[in-house]
Design a protein around this motif. Structure first.
Motif, short mmCIF file in Angstrom:
data_model
loop_
_atom_site.label_atom_id
_atom_site.label_comp_id
_atom_site.label_asym_id
_atom_site.label_seq_id
_atom_site.Cartn_x
_atom_site.Cartn_y
_atom_site.Cartn_z
N ILE A 181 0.82 -1.21 0.00
CA ILE A 181 0.00 0.00 0.00
C ILE A 181 0.86 1.26 0.00
N ASP A 182 2.04 1.19 0.62
CA ASP A 182 2.95 2.34 0.57
C ASP A 182 3.41 2.62 -0.85
N LEU A 183 3.75 1.55 -1.59
CA LEU A 183 4.14 1.71 -2.99
C LEU A 183 2.97 2.20 -3.83
N TRP A 184 1.81 1.61 -3.60
CA TRP A 184 0.62 1.96 -4.39
C TRP A 184 0.25 3.42 -4.22
N GLN A 185 0.39 3.94 -3.00
CA GLN A 185 -0.05 5.31 -2.72
C GLN A 185 0.83 6.36 -3.39
N LYS A 186 2.02 5.98 -3.89
CA LYS A 186 2.89 6.94 -4.56
C LYS A 186 2.27 7.46 -5.85
N ASP A 187 1.61 6.58 -6.62
CA ASP A 187 0.97 7.05 -7.85
C ASP A 187 -0.41 6.43 -8.06
N GLN A 188 -0.88 5.65 -7.11
CA GLN A 188 -2.22 5.06 -7.12
C GLN A 188 -2.57 4.43 -8.47
N LYS A 189 -1.78 3.44 -8.84
CA LYS A 189 -2.10 2.67 -10.04
C LYS A 189 -3.40 1.91 -9.82
N THR A 190 -4.18 1.78 -10.87
CA THR A 190 -5.39 0.98 -10.79
C THR A 190 -5.02 -0.45 -10.44
N ALA A 191 -5.70 -1.03 -9.46
CA ALA A 191 -5.31 -2.35 -8.96
C ALA A 191 -6.53 -3.25 -8.78
N LEU A 192 -6.35 -4.51 -9.15
CA LEU A 192 -7.36 -5.55 -8.93
C LEU A 192 -6.68 -6.70 -8.22
N MET A 193 -7.17 -7.04 -7.02
CA MET A 193 -6.53 -8.08 -6.21
C MET A 193 -7.53 -9.17 -5.83
N VAL A 194 -7.10 -10.41 -5.97
CA VAL A 194 -7.87 -11.56 -5.48
C VAL A 194 -7.37 -11.90 -4.09
N THR A 195 -8.29 -12.08 -3.15
CA THR A 195 -7.90 -12.46 -1.80
C THR A 195 -9.01 -13.26 -1.13
N HIS A 196 -8.61 -14.10 -0.15
CA HIS A 196 -9.58 -14.77 0.71
C HIS A 196 -9.75 -14.03 2.03
N ASP A 197 -8.89 -13.06 2.28
CA ASP A 197 -8.78 -12.43 3.58
C ASP A 197 -9.65 -11.17 3.64
N VAL A 198 -10.74 -11.23 4.41
CA VAL A 198 -11.66 -10.10 4.53
C VAL A 198 -10.96 -8.88 5.12
N ASP A 199 -10.13 -9.08 6.15
CA ASP A 199 -9.44 -7.96 6.78
C ASP A 199 -8.44 -7.32 5.82
N GLU A 200 -7.76 -8.13 5.04
CA GLU A 200 -6.83 -7.61 4.04
C GLU A 200 -7.57 -6.75 3.02
N ALA A 201 -8.72 -7.22 2.57
CA ALA A 201 -9.51 -6.48 1.59
C ALA A 201 -9.96 -5.14 2.16
N LEU A 202 -10.39 -5.12 3.42
CA LEU A 202 -10.85 -3.89 4.03
C LEU A 202 -9.71 -2.89 4.21
N PHE A 203 -8.53 -3.38 4.52
CA PHE A 203 -7.39 -2.49 4.74
C PHE A 203 -6.90 -1.86 3.44
N LEU A 204 -6.94 -2.61 2.34
CA LEU A 204 -6.33 -2.16 1.10
C LEU A 204 -7.29 -1.49 0.12
N SER A 205 -8.57 -1.81 0.17
CA SER A 205 -9.45 -1.55 -0.97
C SER A 205 -10.27 -0.28 -0.89
N ASP A 206 -10.68 0.19 -2.09
CA ASP A 206 -11.70 1.22 -2.22
C ASP A 206 -13.08 0.58 -2.38
N ARG A 207 -13.12 -0.54 -3.08
CA ARG A 207 -14.36 -1.34 -3.18
C ARG A 207 -13.99 -2.81 -3.11
N ILE A 208 -14.94 -3.60 -2.61
CA ILE A 208 -14.75 -5.05 -2.52
C ILE A 208 -15.87 -5.71 -3.32
N VAL A 209 -15.47 -6.49 -4.33
CA VAL A 209 -16.43 -7.18 -5.19
C VAL A 209 -16.56 -8.62 -4.70
N MET A 210 -17.78 -9.01 -4.34
CA MET A 210 -18.04 -10.36 -3.83
C MET A 210 -18.62 -11.22 -4.93
#
Length: 292
Positions: A181-210
């Protein structure tokens, strides 16, 4: 705001001895430039399949994917991919693994400039003292740091992350989430991440697609995550909204993921396109190296 990535009526069907198996069906998603989107769902629902189709590593069976106005028909350096296993070439050092992509993307720059790019990103992710170590000499977390550095070093239009921290212990996972997230915040590249971790998704994301459960998985519900950035874990854990969103996500996974959405299908935003040309396994492998 205009969509940066448009996924329209996406589908994936595999041929099996028992007949066609529909993995993903009528998957629609619009992502704005600079958004960080997480894709969650039960194992086997097709999350990684969607990501692989966006990466151009898996052929689509139906629909279309358009990135920055251009149809996605194969892998390319405009998408930086970070896999669960970093896929480093074992006979190359960390520096040489990153340089492999940098040399192809920045081929007009001189050698010194390309080396500076690789060294910069490896140093930012904490590998400044391990530039010339080979993967066998690195821990799993260090190898994943190298994979993250490699993806960012290509300066892609979009980041695609397939459970990038799924094989790590809890402490290393938290550390690398912060590195990402520190790297991402430098230029906020568009990102799509697959995860099983709800807490990880909440910490990193702007939206969570279920995603709904398979077969024929699709978008079920979408949750907006409006915590201000930059975020700290301490602030999130002290915010009642964090626990409300967490319960909403878990509730979907436990109670609603098997329900098909009742919304009407989205109208196509792009003209019908021809199916992408088939690539040999060797060509897909070589394309993947430049994509990561």
């Amino acid at each position: 705001m205009k969509s940066f990535l448009e996924i329209s009526q996406l589908g994936k069907i595999y041929d099996t001895p028992k007949g066609p198996a529909v993995i993903v069906e009528n998957f629609d998603l619009r992502i704005r430039k600079g958004e960080f989107i997480s894709l969650i769902g039960h194992s086997g629902c097709g999350k990684s399949t969607v990501l692989s189709m966006v990466a151009g590593l898996t052929e689509i069976s139906a629909g279309a994917i358009v990135l920055s106005g251009k149809e996605v028909t194969g892998a390319g350096p405009d998408r930086g991919v970070v896999f669960q296993a970093p896929c480093l070439l074992p006979w190359l050092t960390a520096f040489e693994n990153v340089m492999l992509g940098v040399d192809q993307v920045y081929y007009t720059a001189d050698r010194e400039e390309r080396q500076q790019i690789a060294e910069y990103y490896l140093t930012v992710v904490g590998l400044g003292d391990a530039l010339h170590k080979k993967p066998a000499e690195l821990s799993q977390g260090m190898r994943q740091r190298c994979g993250i550095a490699r993806a960012f070093a290509l300066s892609p239009k979009m980041l695609l992350l397939d459970e990038p921290f799924g094989m790590l212990d809890s402490l290393t996972r938290v550390e690398l989430q912060q590195v990402l997230i520190d790297l991402w915040q430098k230029d906020q590249k568009t990102a799509l991440m697959v995860t099983h971790d709800v807490d990880e998704a909440l910490f990193l994301s702007d939206r969570i697609v279920m995603m709904t459960s398979g077969p024929a998985a699709t978008v079920g519900e979408i949750v907006e995550v409006k915590f201000p950035r930059p975020r700290s874990r301490k602030q999130l854990l002290e915010d009642p909204e964090y626990y409300r969103l967490r319960e909403e996500l878990i509730g979907f996974l436990e109670e609603r993921s098997h329900h098909r959405p009742t919304r009407p299908p989205s109208p196509p935003s792009t003209p019908e396109v021809k199916p992408p040309a088939k690539h040999s396994p060797l060509k897909r492998f070589l394309s993947a190296l430049t994509a990561v």
